[in-house]
Design a protein around this motif. Structure first.
Motif, PDB file in Angstrom:
ATOM      1  N   ALA A 142      10.810  24.013  24.300  1.00 34.34           N
ATOM      2  CA  ALA A 142      12.175  24.161  24.259  1.00 34.34           C
ATOM      3  C   ALA A 142      12.906  23.478  23.508  1.00 34.34           C
ATOM      4  N   ASP A 143      13.980  23.985  22.854  1.00 31.76           N
ATOM      5  CA  ASP A 143      14.989  23.206  21.813  1.00 31.76           C
ATOM      6  C   ASP A 143      16.152  22.570  22.540  1.00 31.76           C
ATOM      7  N   ALA A 144      16.977  21.916  21.971  1.00 31.41           N
ATOM      8  CA  ALA A 144      17.783  20.886  22.918  1.00 31.41           C
ATOM      9  C   ALA A 144      18.863  21.938  23.693  1.00 31.41           C
ATOM     10  N   GLU A 145      19.035  23.159  23.431  1.00 37.88           N
ATOM     11  CA  GLU A 145      19.859  23.880  23.975  1.00 37.88           C
ATOM     12  C   GLU A 145      19.087  24.647  25.332  1.00 37.88           C
ATOM     13  N   GLY A 146      17.753  24.558  25.285  1.00 35.00           N
ATOM     14  CA  GLY A 146      17.036  25.054  26.458  1.00 35.00           C
ATOM     15  C   GLY A 146      16.340  26.354  26.255  1.00 35.00           C
ATOM     16  N   ASN A 147      16.323  26.765  24.998  1.00 33.22           N
ATOM     17  CA  ASN A 147      15.660  27.885  24.404  1.00 33.22           C
ATOM     18  C   ASN A 147      14.259  27.920  24.217  1.00 33.22           C
ATOM     19  N   VAL A 148      13.267  28.609  24.945  1.00 36.62           N
ATOM     20  CA  VAL A 148      11.822  28.247  24.698  1.00 36.62           C
ATOM     21  C   VAL A 148      11.306  29.197  23.522  1.00 36.62           C
ATOM     22  N   ASP A 149      10.526  28.489  22.736  1.00 36.74           N
ATOM     23  CA  ASP A 149       9.839  29.051  21.724  1.00 36.74           C
ATOM     24  C   ASP A 149       8.321  29.612  22.204  1.00 36.74           C
ATOM     25  N   VAL A 150       8.048  30.730  22.520  1.00 34.73           N
ATOM     26  CA  VAL A 150       6.697  31.184  23.041  1.00 34.73           C
ATOM     27  C   VAL A 150       5.790  31.449  22.088  1.00 34.73           C
ATOM     28  N   ASN A 151       6.106  30.783  20.658  1.00 33.71           N
ATOM     29  CA  ASN A 151       4.938  30.696  19.805  1.00 33.71           C
ATOM     30  C   ASN A 151       4.496  29.359  19.512  1.00 33.71           C
ATOM     31  N   THR A 152       5.121  28.558  20.111  1.00 33.05           N
ATOM     32  CA  THR A 152       4.775  26.971  20.080  1.00 33.05           C
ATOM     33  C   THR A 152       4.222  26.413  21.020  1.00 33.05           C
ATOM     34  N   LEU A 153       2.919  25.719  21.207  1.00 37.52           N
ATOM     35  CA  LEU A 153       2.673  24.942  22.321  1.00 37.52           C
ATOM     36  C   LEU A 153       2.453  23.604  22.215  1.00 37.52           C
ATOM     37  N   ALA A 154       2.695  22.679  23.101  1.00 36.96           N
ATOM     38  CA  ALA A 154       2.842  21.313  22.986  1.00 36.96           C
ATOM     39  C   ALA A 154       2.667  20.767  24.441  1.00 36.96           C
ATOM     40  N   ASN A 155       2.231  19.512  24.453  1.00 35.29           N
ATOM     41  CA  ASN A 155       2.002  18.700  25.841  1.00 35.29           C
ATOM     42  C   ASN A 155       3.305  18.491  26.294  1.00 35.29           C
ATOM     43  N   SER A 164      19.998  10.509  29.429  1.00 38.58           N
ATOM     44  CA  SER A 164      20.598  11.811  28.579  1.00 38.58           C
ATOM     45  C   SER A 164      21.663  11.432  27.746  1.00 38.58           C
ATOM     46  N   GLN A 165      21.950  12.360  26.821  1.00 36.51           N
ATOM     47  CA  GLN A 165      23.076  12.183  25.890  1.00 36.51           C
ATOM     48  C   GLN A 165      24.138  12.627  26.702  1.00 36.51           C
ATOM     49  N   ASN A 446      14.527  13.388  38.374  1.00 35.02           N
ATOM     50  CA  ASN A 446      13.419  14.219  38.997  1.00 35.02           C
ATOM     51  C   ASN A 446      13.100  15.431  37.972  1.00 35.02           C
ATOM     52  N   TYR A 447      12.315  16.307  38.439  1.00 34.39           N
ATOM     53  CA  TYR A 447      12.005  17.480  37.554  1.00 34.39           C
ATOM     54  C   TYR A 447      11.696  18.803  38.508  1.00 34.39           C
ATOM     55  N   SER A 448      11.598  19.928  37.939  1.00 34.05           N
ATOM     56  CA  SER A 448      11.419  21.066  38.865  1.00 34.05           C
ATOM     57  C   SER A 448      10.647  21.964  38.069  1.00 34.05           C
ATOM     58  N   ILE A 449       9.811  22.736  38.825  1.00 35.47           N
ATOM     59  CA  ILE A 449       9.060  24.016  37.829  1.00 35.47           C
ATOM     60  C   ILE A 449       9.062  25.252  38.982  1.00 35.47           C
ATOM     61  N   ASN A 461      23.414  12.492  36.654  1.00 32.87           N
ATOM     62  CA  ASN A 461      24.703  13.120  36.451  1.00 32.87           C
ATOM     63  C   ASN A 461      24.834  14.387  36.468  1.00 32.87           C
ATOM     64  N   GLN A 462      23.932  14.942  37.334  1.00 28.74           N
ATOM     65  CA  GLN A 462      23.769  16.434  37.843  1.00 28.74           C
ATOM     66  C   GLN A 462      23.724  17.414  36.599  1.00 28.74           C
ATOM     67  N   LEU A 463      23.316  16.828  35.580  1.00 29.67           N
ATOM     68  CA  LEU A 463      22.865  17.488  34.411  1.00 29.67           C
ATOM     69  C   LEU A 463      21.325  17.930  34.327  1.00 29.67           C
ATOM     70  N   GLU A 464      21.261  19.347  34.123  1.00 33.55           N
ATOM     71  CA  GLU A 464      19.896  19.977  34.056  1.00 33.55           C
ATOM     72  C   GLU A 464      19.394  20.274  32.737  1.00 33.55           C
ATOM     73  N   GLN A 465      18.152  20.049  31.976  1.00 35.31           N
ATOM     74  CA  GLN A 465      17.672  20.371  30.984  1.00 35.31           C
ATOM     75  C   GLN A 465      16.509  20.896  30.772  1.00 35.31           C
ATOM     76  N   VAL A 466      16.251  22.180  30.265  1.00 31.51           N
ATOM     77  CA  VAL A 466      14.939  22.672  30.184  1.00 31.51           C
ATOM     78  C   VAL A 466      13.963  21.854  29.229  1.00 31.51           C
ATOM     79  N   LEU A 467      12.871  21.586  29.544  1.00 31.15           N
ATOM     80  CA  LEU A 467      11.750  20.740  28.884  1.00 31.15           C
ATOM     81  C   LEU A 467      10.913  21.695  28.358  1.00 31.15           C
ATOM     82  N   GLY A 468      10.532  22.810  28.944  1.00 23.89           N
ATOM     83  CA  GLY A 468       9.540  23.630  28.431  1.00 23.89           C
ATOM     84  C   GLY A 468       9.339  24.813  29.389  1.00 23.89           C
TER      85      GLY A 468
END
Length: 559
Positions: A142-155, A164-165, A446-449, A461-468
């Motif tokens: 996922a990019d910084a805006e949380g958009n997932v690229d379904v063509n790129t795999l990563a750990n 966080s920023q 924390n994190y969630s799936i 700070n209650q911010l959430e960010q998509v990692l992938g």
């Protein structure tokens, strides 16, 4: 030859059933192995010796049957059962199960992809999510805006404890009700000082020097360097105190009037109506507020105090005309690029109401604005006769943050579409900020799936960010996969290529966090198969033994 053939045939039965025992043993040994898929042994016959193929029926004969003698059995296939095992809740958020088809994708040290149903993952020292054998779980990035690229795999890296920023606010969403029963705002409060006179007895004008003003006893009101503390209330809310230094901040009565107009936050936009501002009229300071009681400025003899001069209360203010029309005010925080809180106040006053609906005017202010005046702007919000939102103007707000170290200005939009113009059962209006998209810097705690496999970081700070997003692999033929040790599979010649997809799309199942898939081995069925295989071995052994005994008898006859 027949007895020898019988012995060899019996041996094939022993060999085939021994493989079945091996398979059952492996199944039972993995009874508690996470996501293990049981196997079964399938048999087939070996070559047949055909003595006679048989005869077809004729007019005088019913025909004869074929005469064939089999040469035993062999293993036809060892088939793996890929039916889903039960999902057992574990409570560990790193444990993942697949509800449906699909395999987790792992990256092997060799660079190839491995596939598994075993979701017992954990974070290693680098905060990478890995399987029990240390192979990293693969996700779509996922990019910084949380958009997932379904063509790129990563750990998948879950950076717990990282900062966080800070995010500057770009939108503030308001909610509430502006009651149409409120009296319309048609005038602003007018506050007037006593007449200011010079030592020559003339009334003060804008150009009159402050140091030339005198009181009734002809004592000078001010001297250069005097520090005037200015305090007042606006709409019942205290205006922050400020200081005016005679000769430095300004030297004339006009300078003081302009200063008061700014620090009191009077909006002089012509759209607001009336003649709001501070002016000198017949020698007196006249302060005219914006329309409505919510903007009404109140001052008295203590509102301007000379901290260093001889005359400590140089002015006497009184309200000569009251404001008309009620309203409502609300305050909330937005954030600049450093995550610093910036206070914003909105004041709402009913501007008009007719058969087509109501229109309210809002006034935006901020004491966090680096300009002297807290005024940010003004706009309107309109409702139809049913009290539903129609339109809003002036919703783009800019706050100067000069010399604060952050990006300046902070620019955000007000979303007023959540407001209604309905009457309140208890009377009165209420407006609150529902949410805004800025945030201070925070620590990832924390994190969630979720079921779609979206991995979301949660910050203090209650911010959430998509990692992938967790990737799943599906195959045309799961039974064609080749099993390796450590609960993993690789693609085989008869499995087809892996199709990488996101959970709950195409044939892929859903991700169930906090659960592990259990083995699908059925112990009762395995014991039945074990009994059948052992019986087969025993029976085949009897054939071998009987053939051997008869062969020994024949050898004795030859002697």
């Amino acid at each position: 030859m027949s007895l020898t053939g019988a012995m060899f045939t019996g041996f094939t039965g022993i060999k085939s059933n021994s493989v079945s025992v091996d398979t059952v043993g492996d199944n039972l040994a993995n009874l508690n192995t996470t996501a293990f898929k049981n196997q079964r042994t399938l048999f087939e016959t070996l070559l047949y010796r055909t003595i006679h193929e048989g005869d077809a029926p004729s007019d005088t004969s019913g025909g004869t049957l074929p005469r064939q003698i089999g040469t035993g059995s062999q293993v036809a296939a060892i088939q793996r059962d890929f039916r889903q095992g039960s999902l057992d809740p574990t409570g560990l958020q790193s444990d993942l199960g697949v509800d449906g088809d699909g395999f987790f994708v792992l990256s092997a040290p060799t660079g190839e992809n491995l596939f598994t149903r075993d979701g017992a993952f954990h974070l290693d020292a680098t905060q990478t999510m890995v399987s029990s054998n240390g192979s990293p779980l693969q996700v779509f990035v996922a990019d910084a805006e949380g958009n997932v690229d379904v063509n790129t795999l990563a750990n998948l890296v879950v950076p717990l404890g990282t900062t966080s920023q800070a995010i500057s606010t770009t939108e503030a969403v308001m909610d509430g009700r502006l009651d149409p029963q409120t009296a319309r705002s048609a005038a602003g409060a007018i506050v007037t000082s006593g007449v200011l006179r010079t030592s020559s007895g003339s009334a003060a004008t804008e150009s009159t020097s402050l140091t030339s003003l005198v009181n009734a006893g002809d004592l000078p009101l001010f001297a250069d360097g005097d520090e005037l503390t200015i305090a007042a209330t606006k709409g019942g809310v205290a205006v922050p105190e400020t200081a005016f230094v005679v000769g430095t901040t300004g030297s004339t009565v006009g300078d003081l009037a302009a200063y008061l107009e700014e620090v009191l936050g009077i909006n002089t936009d012509p759209a607001t109506g009336g003649t709001p501002g501070v002016r000198i009229d017949a020698g007196a300071l006249v302060i005219e507020s914006n329309y409505g009681e919510i903007n009404a400025i109140e001052m008295d003899e203590t509102s301007v105090t000379n901290k260093t001069g001889v005359i400590t209360a140089p002015f006497s203010f009184s309200t000569t005309a009251p404001a008309t029309g009620e309203g409502v005010t609300t305050t909330f925080n937005v954030y600049d690029s450093l995550g610093s809180k910036v206070d914003v106040r909105l004041r709402f006053a009913l501007e008009s109401k007719s058969d087509t609906g109501t229109t309210w005017r809002f006034y935006a202010e901020s004491i966090g604005d680096s300009d002297l005046s807290p005024v940010l702007g003004t706009g309107t919000v309109s409702f139809d006769p049913d009290g539903q939102f129609v339109a809003a103007t002036g919703t783009d707000i800019t706050i100067d943050r000069a010399n604060e170290g952050s990006t300046t200005p902070v620019t955000f939009s007000l979303d007023l579409s959540g407001l209604t113009g309905l009457a309140s059962p208890g009377g009165g209006s209420q407006v609150i900020m529902d949410n805004q998209n800025g945030a201070q810097a925070g620590i990832m705690t924390n994190y969630s799936i979720d079921r779609d496999g979206i991995v979301t970081a949660v910050y203090s700070n209650q911010l959430e960010q998509v990692l992938g997003q967790v990737a799943l692999a599906t195959f045309t033929n799961d039974e064609g996969l080749i099993a390796r040790s450590e609960n993993v599979f690789v693609a085989g010649p008869n499995s087809g290529d892996a199709t990488l997809t996101t959970p709950q799309t195409q044939r892929a199942g859903a991700i169930v966090a906090g659960s592990l898939e259990q083995s699908n081995v059925e112990i009762a069925r395995e014991f039945i198969t074990l009994i059948e295989a052992s019986t087969g071995i025993s029976a085949s052994s009897r054939v071998v033994r009987a053939a051997d005994d008869l062969l020994q008898e024949l050898l004795l006859l030859a002697r």
